[in-house]
Design a protein around this motif. Structure first.
Motif, PDB file in Angstrom:
ATOM      1  N   ALA A  76       1.786  -9.912  14.124  1.00  0.00           N
ATOM      2  CA  ALA A  76       2.347 -10.730  15.204  1.00  0.00           C
ATOM      3  C   ALA A  76       1.397 -10.758  16.395  1.00  0.00           C
ATOM      4  O   ALA A  76       1.166 -11.816  16.999  1.00  0.00           O
ATOM      5  N   SER A 130       7.846 -14.424  16.609  1.00  0.00           N
ATOM      6  CA  SER A 130       7.601 -15.642  15.832  1.00  0.00           C
ATOM      7  C   SER A 130       7.874 -16.880  16.675  1.00  0.00           C
ATOM      8  O   SER A 130       7.113 -17.857  16.635  1.00  0.00           O
ATOM      9  N   CYS A 133       5.052 -17.318  19.128  1.00  0.00           N
ATOM     10  CA  CYS A 133       3.850 -17.791  18.451  1.00  0.00           C
ATOM     11  C   CYS A 133       3.939 -19.290  18.179  1.00  0.00           C
ATOM     12  O   CYS A 133       2.957 -20.024  18.380  1.00  0.00           O
ATOM     13  N   TYR A 152      -0.545 -20.115  10.524  1.00  0.00           N
ATOM     14  CA  TYR A 152       0.274 -19.414  11.512  1.00  0.00           C
ATOM     15  C   TYR A 152       1.643 -20.080  11.658  1.00  0.00           C
ATOM     16  O   TYR A 152       2.658 -19.398  11.862  1.00  0.00           O
ATOM     17  N   ASN A 156       5.046 -17.913  10.717  1.00  0.00           N
ATOM     18  CA  ASN A 156       6.025 -17.633  11.769  1.00  0.00           C
ATOM     19  C   ASN A 156       7.329 -18.402  11.573  1.00  0.00           C
ATOM     20  O   ASN A 156       8.402 -17.886  11.912  1.00  0.00           O
TER      21      ASN A 156
END
Length: 217
Positions: A76, A130, A133, A152, A156
């Motif tokens: 993360a 998440s 992100c 990514y 996520n």
């Protein structure tokens, strides 16, 4: 040795991660390999706990929470594009969370009872990380990012999806047991989570393949 159908997706995900290890390294996601090793060992051991003469598999999953969570937090942190000050705050939050997990394992719910408190804390943190992100991906690459080709984004989104479903199912667990809610003669927990696991690890595999063509981060 018994292997549940959804575990094949976890094994495939590990194999894909190993095959795409250079891409994972480029995207700062190489820690997925040891994480997936822990996942597969945990599921195989927990699924076959009776062969070891154990009364339950709760201790296996409790150990999984202890050993897998640092890898989840590390991954993360890599995907959050943290500044130096943010990294310090992130590190402190993760350490405090791990201390809570360890304290719960050692002194509160213990070794033989499933550590639901720890799981809830971990999943809440994963959901928050998440979500952050995904927001940062949008902010940092608003004009050029193709989400469908961004590992990514997939990772996520899957973590967010899994965390939310798991928290809802755990939160309703008492209600589910009392009212005997079932799907195909299985309780809701055992009916839903295997499918969710298969989706998540299949999605991870796709994200790992995308990593092979990603730019250096």
């Amino acid at each position: 040795m018994h292997i549940a159908w959804f575990e094949y997706f976890q094994i495939i995900s590990l194999c894909v991660a190993i095959y795409c290890w250079k891409g994972l390294k480029t995207c700062s996601l190489l820690a997925f390999i040891p994480f997936l090793v822990i996942v597969n060992i945990t599921e195989l051991t927990a699924r076959n706990y009776l062969a070891f003469g154990w009364a339950s598999n709760y201790s296996v999953y409790n150990l999984y929470l202890l050993f897998s969570t640092p890898f989840l937090f590390y991954l993360a942190g890599k995907m959050l594009f943290l500044t130096r000050k943010e990294s310090v705050i992130f590190f402190i939050v993760c350490v405090l969370c791990m201390l809570l997990v360890i304290a719960n394992f050692g002194f509160v719910q213990g070794y033989t009872q499933f550590n639901t408190y720890s799981l809830c804390v971990i999943e809440i943190m994963v959901i928050v990380f998440s979500g952050l992100c995904l927001v940062r991906l949008t902010v940092f690459d608003e004009k050029e990012l193709n989400f469908m080709k961004e590992p990514y984004f997939w990772i996520n989104s899957l973590n967010l999806f899994f965390g939310l479903i798991l928290l809802v199912v755990l939160g309703l667990q008492s209600y589910i047991l009392i009212n005997h809610i079932e799907i195909a003669h299985k309780n809701l927990y055992n009916a839903i989570l295997p499918v969710v696991n298969a989706i998540v690890y299949l999605g991870y595999s796709y994200a790992f393949i995308l990593c092979r063509t990603q730019r250096t981060r």
